[in-house]
Scaffold this active site. Structure first.
Site, PDB file in Angstrom:
ATOM      1  CD  GLU A  79      -2.857  -1.300   0.232  1.00 61.53           C
ATOM      2  OE1 GLU A  79      -2.994  -0.313  -0.545  1.00 61.53           O
ATOM      3  OE2 GLU A  79      -3.529  -2.334   0.140  1.00 61.53           O
ATOM      4  CB  CYS A 142      -6.243  -2.326   7.020  1.00 65.10           C
ATOM      5  SG  CYS A 142      -6.459  -4.085   7.337  1.00 65.10           S
ATOM      6  CG  HIS A 166      -4.475  -5.009   2.526  1.00 65.70           C
ATOM      7  ND1 HIS A 166      -4.653  -3.669   2.255  1.00 65.70           N
ATOM      8  CD2 HIS A 166      -5.239  -5.264   3.628  1.00 65.70           C
ATOM      9  CE1 HIS A 166      -5.476  -3.141   3.144  1.00 65.70           C
ATOM     10  NE2 HIS A 166      -5.854  -4.086   3.981  1.00 65.70           N
TER      11      HIS A 166
END
Length: 200
Positions: A79, A142, A166
């Site tokens: 991410e 998250c 993730h």
């Protein structure tokens, strides 16, 4: 050097969370120059970010890797940013379901990862593990934890490399879900190891 790896507890009715299992598999091990410390986080908006931030001065890591589950993704998603939005699709493990709420009132709209995300994704792929750069960490716990971590680093002037990754579900989580992607735990662990070794 110390890398702190966090992983969430099970949520949403699942009995297992591959993020937690990967953290436990990595905890206490050495990879190149890195020694790994592990941190288990509750899937609770009001607790997870605070626990993570409290762990930083306790461990004083040189790298922070946060792991979380994303059902439906077939690869490790590195991410690149966290957004200032909490918008839960299901209640957290304490029953909270914030909607259209800022993570930090008055905070920036988003923060970019402080880690070399492109290099990490490439290293994961080079290790034979499917991976991609991702531009959305969602709006659940998250992303909430990711944003709080990056906000903390920004306001304290820290240059700690921090990234959220993730991971897909484990095969056992999708046996009754036709077409749902999954990934074996050793493959997830190998991918996180490659990401770790790409830094430093």
């Amino acid at each position: 050097m110390l890398a702190l790896v966090s992983g969430f507890q099970p949520f949403g009715g699942d009995a297992v969370n591959p993020a937690r299992e990967a953290m436990l598999a990595l905890r206490g091990r050495r990879f190149g120059p890195w020694e790994v410390a592990g941190l288990e986080l509750p899937v609770v908006f009001a607790q997870a970010g605070e626990l993570l931030i409290e762990a930083l001065p306790a461990h004083r890591p040189q790298l922070l890797i946060m792991l979380g589950l994303s059902s439906g993704r077939p690869e490790l998603s590195v991410e690149r940013l966290a957004v200032n939005l909490a918008d839960a699709f299901i209640p957290d493990n304490a029953g909270a379901k914030p909607q259209d709420a800022p993570v930090v009132p008055g905070g920036p709209a988003a923060y970019l990862s402080t880690a070399p995300t492109r290099r990490m994704a490439a290293a994961i792929q080079a290790a034979g593990v499917p991976a991609r750069l991702s531009y959305t960490a969602g709006t659940y716990v998250c992303n909430y934890v990711y944003y709080l971590a990056l906000h903390h680093l920004a306001v304290t002037g820290s240059d700690l490399p921090a990234v959220f990754i993730h991971v897909p579900p484990l095969p056992a989580q999708v046996v009754d879900k036709r077409g749902q992607p999954s990934m074996a735990l050793p493959t997830i662990v190998a991918g996180v190891e490659a990401a770790l070794l790409a830094v430093g």
